[in-house]
Design a protein around this motif. Structure first.
Motif, PDB file in Angstrom:
ATOM      1  N   UNK A 262       0.838  -1.207   0.000  1.00 24.07           N
ATOM      2  CA  UNK A 262       0.000   0.000   0.000  1.00 24.07           C
ATOM      3  C   UNK A 262       0.872   1.256   0.000  1.00 24.07           C
ATOM      4  N   UNK A 263       1.924   1.300   0.829  1.00 21.59           N
ATOM      5  CA  UNK A 263       2.734   2.530   0.839  1.00 21.59           C
ATOM      6  C   UNK A 263       3.560   2.662  -0.447  1.00 21.59           C
ATOM      7  N   UNK A 264       3.957   1.529  -1.022  1.00 21.00           N
ATOM      8  CA  UNK A 264       4.651   1.553  -2.312  1.00 21.00           C
ATOM      9  C   UNK A 264       3.755   2.175  -3.392  1.00 21.00           C
ATOM     10  N   UNK A 265       2.528   1.691  -3.491  1.00 11.73           N
ATOM     11  CA  UNK A 265       1.622   2.228  -4.517  1.00 11.73           C
ATOM     12  C   UNK A 265       1.252   3.687  -4.208  1.00 11.73           C
ATOM     13  N   UNK A 266       1.124   4.024  -2.920  1.00 11.79           N
ATOM     14  CA  UNK A 266       0.797   5.417  -2.548  1.00 11.79           C
ATOM     15  C   UNK A 266       1.909   6.364  -2.995  1.00 11.79           C
ATOM     16  N   UNK A 267       3.165   5.957  -2.788  1.00  7.21           N
ATOM     17  CA  UNK A 267       4.297   6.789  -3.232  1.00  7.21           C
ATOM     18  C   UNK A 267       4.253   7.028  -4.737  1.00  7.21           C
ATOM     19  N   UNK A 268       3.610   6.108  -5.451  1.00  8.90           N
ATOM     20  CA  UNK A 268       3.538   6.240  -6.911  1.00  8.90           C
ATOM     21  C   UNK A 268       2.181   6.758  -7.377  1.00  8.90           C
ATOM     22  N   UNK A 269       1.424   7.373  -6.454  1.00  7.51           N
ATOM     23  CA  UNK A 269       0.247   8.136  -6.854  1.00  7.51           C
ATOM     24  C   UNK A 269      -1.090   7.449  -6.677  1.00  7.51           C
ATOM     25  N   UNK A 270      -1.096   6.176  -6.312  1.00  7.93           N
ATOM     26  CA  UNK A 270      -2.376   5.501  -6.035  1.00  7.93           C
ATOM     27  C   UNK A 270      -2.637   5.685  -4.544  1.00  7.93           C
ATOM     28  N   UNK A 271      -3.192   6.870  -4.181  1.00  2.00           N
ATOM     29  CA  UNK A 271      -3.240   7.208  -2.757  1.00  2.00           C
ATOM     30  C   UNK A 271      -4.623   7.602  -2.268  1.00  2.00           C
ATOM     31  N   UNK A 272      -5.682   7.247  -3.018  1.00  2.00           N
ATOM     32  CA  UNK A 272      -7.014   7.516  -2.479  1.00  2.00           C
ATOM     33  C   UNK A 272      -7.299   6.503  -1.360  1.00  2.00           C
ATOM     34  N   UNK A 273      -8.026   6.944  -0.310  1.00  2.00           N
ATOM     35  CA  UNK A 273      -8.213   6.107   0.877  1.00  2.00           C
ATOM     36  C   UNK A 273      -8.846   4.739   0.565  1.00  2.00           C
ATOM     37  N   UNK A 274      -9.754   4.710  -0.378  1.00  2.00           N
ATOM     38  CA  UNK A 274     -10.447   3.460  -0.701  1.00  2.00           C
ATOM     39  C   UNK A 274      -9.467   2.421  -1.270  1.00  2.00           C
ATOM     40  N   UNK A 275      -8.642   2.835  -2.229  1.00  2.00           N
ATOM     41  CA  UNK A 275      -7.664   1.911  -2.814  1.00  2.00           C
ATOM     42  C   UNK A 275      -6.669   1.435  -1.763  1.00  2.00           C
ATOM     43  N   UNK A 276      -6.210   2.381  -0.906  1.00  2.00           N
ATOM     44  CA  UNK A 276      -5.217   2.005   0.105  1.00  2.00           C
ATOM     45  C   UNK A 276      -5.794   0.997   1.092  1.00  2.00           C
ATOM     46  N   UNK A 277      -7.064   1.200   1.456  1.00  2.00           N
ATOM     47  CA  UNK A 277      -7.712   0.269   2.373  1.00  2.00           C
ATOM     48  C   UNK A 277      -7.798  -1.126   1.744  1.00  2.00           C
TER      49      UNK A 277
END
Ligand SMILES: [Zn+2]
Length: 358
Positions: A143-158
């Motif tokens: 999740x933090x890997x993808x968030x660093x690359x812009x996939x950071x909406x709360x729903x996707x991260x959850x």
């Protein structure tokens, strides 16, 4: 999907084995198809007639995921599809769940050894290790890997965090011992000395140390996931190796298959057996060249994250499972250009990594 699929030749046409049945595709080589609960809805497995230490039987190549339905299909094969002979060996091309999932069950059921590369055996043990790390496809690190690359909406991260058991659900166990396969090894399957030699060709970029097998006498290649007729092989940058350049590894691995004869029958893990290997290799090189060009063009217009590139590259909606592959794939193209010096990589003030023209 491969728009140029018509350039390939499918010697069996639309004919394919139903789950629990087998279809012969080369002397002593049989095709099995098992269902998968993903957008990719099936996997091909292979049975090779074998003789080990004086015993007649079969080598199983790849296993399917761990699932009761798949076990039932296997039981039907054991009852009707092995000519009354035992399984003597389980050989797995790589560590992904659809390939290695049931290896533990098959090896235990028949009391036989798992054959695999070191890279993929160890990766399977780490990903299925139950230490909370999860796999590349889900969990906190993913999740933090993808968030660093812009996939950071709360729903996707959850959803990503919730997938921490993704791998261990599909691969709940692995045999604790294995036999190592290495580049260039000859695996003898069967008792016909002229046609029993299968050479290991290792490949990189899709899995840590993927094993394909080529039989020169029969001109048959068991290609695993390295060369597929209809879809392009997934090549992803995952959290365990965040600066990786897997697309360069994959494209150079493809060169290994160019040495094989044009008449080779390719037995892929997904799709149907096909001929015209060299045409398919050319298509794959062109496909990635096009994606690299559009990635470079997008980054020349404005700095782009991997998530921005997913929008450029795919232009459609994904569920979270497909999104992990799409993100990994976008990042693989960005990283090839970054490692080549054609793009620069920079973490912006919002914590997102973006790529811009060098
Ligand atoms: Zn795979």
């Amino acid at each position: 999907m491969n728009a140029l699929e018509h350039q390939l030749q499918y010697p069996y046409g639309e004919q394919m084995p139903a789950p629990g049945t087998r279809q012969e595709v080369a002397p002593g080589v049989w095709w099995l198809r098992m269902p998968l609960p993903f957008a990719l809805d099936h996997i091909n497995l292979w049975l090779v007639r074998d003789r080990i230490e004086g015993r007649d039987g079969w080598t199983v190549i790849d296993c399917g995921i761990t699932d009761d339905t798949i076990k039932t299909h296997w039981e039907t094969i054991f009852a009707n599809g092995l000519d009354g002979l035992p399984v003597l060996r389980v050989l797995v091309t790589h560590c992904h769940p659809d390939h290695v999932g049931l290896a533990h069950w098959l090896c235990e059921r028949w009391g036989v050894r798992l054959w695999m590369s070191l890279g993929d055996y160890m990766s399977a043990r780490v990903m299925g290790g139950g230490n909370g790390v999860g796999s590349n496809a889900g969990g906190d690190f993913a999740a933090s890997h993808f968030a660093r690359h812009g996939l950071n909406d709360p729903d996707s991260l959850e959803k990503l965090r919730a997938r921490r058991s993704y791998y261990s659900t599909l691969v709940p166990a692995l045999p604790t011992q294995y036999r190592r396969l290495m580049e260039g090894d000859i695996v003898v399957m069967g008792d016909d000395p002229a046609a029993s030699r299968w050479r290991v060709i290792t490949g990189f970029g899709h899995a840590p140390e993927h094993v394909a097998l080529f039989n020169a006498e029969r001109q048959v290649l068991i290609s695993g996931d390295m060369v597929l007729p209809r879809i392009s092989t997934n090549v992803s940058v995952f959290d365990m190796e965040p600066e990786a350049n897997p697309l360069a590894l994959y494209l150079s691995s493809l060169r290994r298959y160019e040495e094989l004869p044009e008449a080779t029958l390719v037995l892929p893990s997904h799709g149907r057996p096909f001929r015209n290997l060299h045409t398919r290799l050319r298509q794959l090189h062109e496909h990635h060249a096009e994606r690299l060009a559009e990635t470079l063009e997008a980054c020349a217009g404005k700095p782009c994250s991997a998530h921005d590139i997913v929008g450029v590259m795919f232009r459609r909606q994904f569920d979270i499972h497909q999104m992990t592959f799409a993100m990994g794939e976008a990042l693989a193209h960005l990283h090839l250009l970054w490692h080549d010096g054609r793009l620069q990589r920079q973490t912006d003030d919002d914590g997102v990594i973006r790529f811009r023209a060098a």
